[in-house]
Design an enzyme around this catalytic site. Structure first.
Site, PDB file in Angstrom:
ATOM      1  N   HIS A 226       0.821  -1.203   0.000  1.00 53.28           N
ATOM      2  CA  HIS A 226       0.000   0.000   0.000  1.00 53.28           C
ATOM      3  C   HIS A 226       0.866   1.269   0.000  1.00 53.28           C
ATOM      4  O   HIS A 226       2.032   1.245   0.411  1.00 53.28           O
ATOM      5  CB  HIS A 226      -0.941   0.001   1.206  1.00 53.28           C
ATOM      6  CG  HIS A 226      -2.053  -0.997   1.072  1.00 53.28           C
ATOM      7  ND1 HIS A 226      -3.219  -0.924   1.797  1.00 53.28           N
ATOM      8  CD2 HIS A 226      -2.185  -2.080   0.270  1.00 53.28           C
ATOM      9  CE1 HIS A 226      -4.020  -1.925   1.457  1.00 53.28           C
ATOM     10  NE2 HIS A 226      -3.410  -2.648   0.532  1.00 53.28           N
ATOM     11  N   GLU A 228       0.832   3.915   1.825  1.00 53.54           N
ATOM     12  CA  GLU A 228       1.323   4.381   3.133  1.00 53.54           C
ATOM     13  C   GLU A 228       2.585   3.613   3.544  1.00 53.54           C
ATOM     14  O   GLU A 228       3.560   4.193   4.028  1.00 53.54           O
ATOM     15  CB  GLU A 228       0.241   4.186   4.213  1.00 53.54           C
ATOM     16  CG  GLU A 228      -1.050   4.927   3.948  1.00 53.54           C
ATOM     17  CD  GLU A 228      -2.070   4.097   3.177  1.00 53.54           C
ATOM     18  OE1 GLU A 228      -1.680   3.370   2.240  1.00 53.54           O
ATOM     19  OE2 GLU A 228      -3.263   4.189   3.495  1.00 53.54           O
ATOM     20  N   CYS A 252      -6.168   1.333   5.381  1.00 55.73           N
ATOM     21  CA  CYS A 252      -6.730   0.071   5.861  1.00 55.73           C
ATOM     22  C   CYS A 252      -6.201  -0.167   7.274  1.00 55.73           C
ATOM     23  O   CYS A 252      -5.303   0.544   7.740  1.00 55.73           O
ATOM     24  CB  CYS A 252      -6.325  -1.073   4.929  1.00 55.73           C
ATOM     25  SG  CYS A 252      -4.569  -1.406   4.961  1.00 55.73           S
ATOM     26  N   CYS A 255      -2.353  -0.704   7.426  1.00 54.34           N
ATOM     27  CA  CYS A 255      -1.570   0.542   7.293  1.00 54.34           C
ATOM     28  C   CYS A 255      -1.739   1.403   8.536  1.00 54.34           C
ATOM     29  O   CYS A 255      -0.791   2.073   8.962  1.00 54.34           O
ATOM     30  CB  CYS A 255      -1.994   1.312   6.049  1.00 54.34           C
ATOM     31  SG  CYS A 255      -1.402   0.540   4.541  1.00 54.34           S
TER      32      CYS A 255
HETATM   33  N1  LIG Z   1      -5.161   3.107   2.102  1.00 56.13           N
HETATM   34  C1  LIG Z   1      -4.944   2.341   1.038  1.00 56.13           C
HETATM   35  N2  LIG Z   1      -3.748   2.413   0.397  1.00 56.13           N
HETATM   36  C2  LIG Z   1      -3.515   1.673  -0.708  1.00 56.13           C
HETATM   37  O1  LIG Z   1      -2.438   1.750  -1.298  1.00 56.13           O
HETATM   38  N3  LIG Z   1      -4.500   0.830  -1.195  1.00 56.13           N
HETATM   39  C3  LIG Z   1      -4.280   0.093  -2.430  1.00 56.13           C
HETATM   40  C4  LIG Z   1      -4.245  -1.396  -2.365  1.00 56.13           C
HETATM   41  C5  LIG Z   1      -4.801  -1.782  -3.711  1.00 56.13           C
HETATM   42  O2  LIG Z   1      -3.799  -1.704  -4.709  1.00 56.13           O
HETATM   43  C6  LIG Z   1      -5.840  -0.721  -3.957  1.00 56.13           C
HETATM   44  C7  LIG Z   1      -7.222  -1.072  -3.423  1.00 56.13           C
HETATM   45  O3  LIG Z   1      -7.812  -1.992  -4.267  1.00 56.13           O
HETATM   46  P1  LIG Z   1      -9.358  -1.951  -4.732  1.00 56.13           P
HETATM   47  O4  LIG Z   1      -9.956  -3.124  -4.102  1.00 56.13           O
HETATM   48  O5  LIG Z   1      -9.983  -0.661  -4.255  1.00 56.13           O
HETATM   49  O6  LIG Z   1      -9.328  -1.983  -6.206  1.00 56.13           O
HETATM   50  O7  LIG Z   1      -5.373   0.412  -3.280  1.00 56.13           O
HETATM   51  C8  LIG Z   1      -5.701   0.738  -0.565  1.00 56.13           C
HETATM   52  C9  LIG Z   1      -5.958   1.476   0.555  1.00 56.13           C
HETATM   53  C10 LIG Z   1      -7.265   1.367   1.269  1.00 56.13           C
HETATM   54  O8  LIG Z   1      -7.319   0.210   1.982  1.00 56.13           O
END
Ligand SMILES: Nc1nc(=O)n([C@H]2C[C@H](O)[C@@H](COP(=O)(O)O)O2)cc1CO
Length: 315
Positions: A226, A228, A252, A255
């Site tokens: 992710h 973060e 999430c 993170c």
């Molecule tokens: N805070 C976050 N930072 C992130 O980098 N992500 C990333 C992980 C995945 O590559 C994508 C979420 O996948 P999707 O299910 O919305 O297609 O975003 C997701 C979240 C939220 O959980």
């Protein structure tokens, strides 16, 4: 290892040091102030006090100590040096270390020119002062396209930081959800940037990008790092204690734990489109209990205006 200090050979290497530091992954090595001092490929900074531990080499320390010996002489020379824009950049390093009373470091050059001399910086600063006077007198509220420098300093710092997070989200290979994060220390300098991607060494093409159940190994969720997390591991400072993270999507729970454990104290997020999901409730509970302040970014309009002011044709 004992190494003799050789000014002539070190000079060319240091010419680009204060203004452009990049590693092989194009991640900057020097804290940045504003998006305007940042481009995806070159990062300019007049601040040489990089917090990257790799830059605290014995060579640099010796060099800095020698510079401080030259301090009285340079203080005498400074007014003269500022008259000559072509003065070698390496001479500027000790000057930057000493500091220039005529320059406010919080007002870094905010245009596309490289700050190759003190004279140039002073010119930029004059423009900033003009822009701020215009703002105070309400002139910049008049309709019509602003002159190139008129938007300088018109936005709150957080607008620049969220814009940086958004720009780096663009680099994400995730076809569905691109997330960017930008960590800022208590001095208002950027110390970490990240976006969601596969782990280093894992080719994006070799792993699934489809959505699905979180525990399904045929979906991206088991693999992707992710934004973060990447911002934290990309940090250019020793740690991120007391920092603020600007992230384009609410974290999430995993993170959230990483942010708490690494000492991030403030969270500014753009979207909370998953607010009804159970793991978002967990994130909220963890962040709240750990005392991390969270707030939603509301100045999207300013981000658009800022981007448009960089390139009037930008969408
Ligand atoms: N805070 C976050 N930072 C992130 O980098 N992500 C990333 C992980 C995945 O590559 C994508 C979420 O996948 P999707 O299910 O919305 O297609 O975003 C997701 C979240 C939220 O959980």
């Amino acid at each position: 290892m004992i190494e003799q200090f050789k000014p002539p050979s070190i000079a060319p290497r240091l010419t680009s040091f204060p203004f452009c530091l990049l590693n092989t992954e194009h991640i900057y090595h020097s804290p940045l102030h504003h998006i305007s001092s940042l481009s995806p490929f070159t990062h300019h900074s007049t601040n040489i006090s990089s917090t990257n531990p790799n830059l605290h080499s014995p060579t640099l320390l010796i060099f800095c100590r020698l510079c401080s010996c030259l301090l009285p002489l340079l203080l005498l020379l400074r007014p003269t040096v500022a008259q000559f824009p072509q003065v070698p950049c390496w001479l500027m390093i000790p000057l930057a270390v000493i500091g220039n009373p005529g320059l406010d470091r919080s007002v870094l050059p905010e245009n596309n020119h490289k700050p190759h001399s003190l004279l140039h910086l002073q010119r930029n600063q004059k423009s900033d002062v003009m822009a701020s006077k215009n703002r105070e007198s309400g002139k910049d509220t008049e309709p019509g396209p602003p002159p190139p420098m008129a938007t300088t300093g018109s936005y709150k710092d957080e607008v620049y930081f969220m814009t940086v997070a958004l720009l780096f989200a663009k680099k994400s290979p995730d076809p569905n959800t691109k997330v960017g994060a930008c960590i800022v220390n208590q001095e208002g300098k950027i110390v970490g940037i990240g976006y969601n991607k596969m782990p280093n060494g894992c080719e994006n093409a070799d792993f699934p990008w489809k959505r699905g159940k979180y525990d399904d190994p045929t979906t991206k969720h088991q693999y992707v790092c992710h934004a973060e997390l990447n911002a934290i591991v990309n940090k250019t400072s020793v740690d991120v204690k007391g920092c603020t993270i600007y992230v384009t999507l609410f974290p999430c729970n995993q993170c959230a734990r990483i942010l708490i454990q690494s000492g991030v104290r403030n969270l500014v997020y753009l979207s909370n489109k998953r607010k009804d999901r159970p793991d978002t409730n967990v994130s909220n509970k963890l962040l709240d209990t750990a005392g991390v302040t969270c707030r939603q970014f509301t100045a999207q309009g300013d981000v658009c205006a800022l981007l448009k002011s960089i390139d009037p044709n930008a969408e």
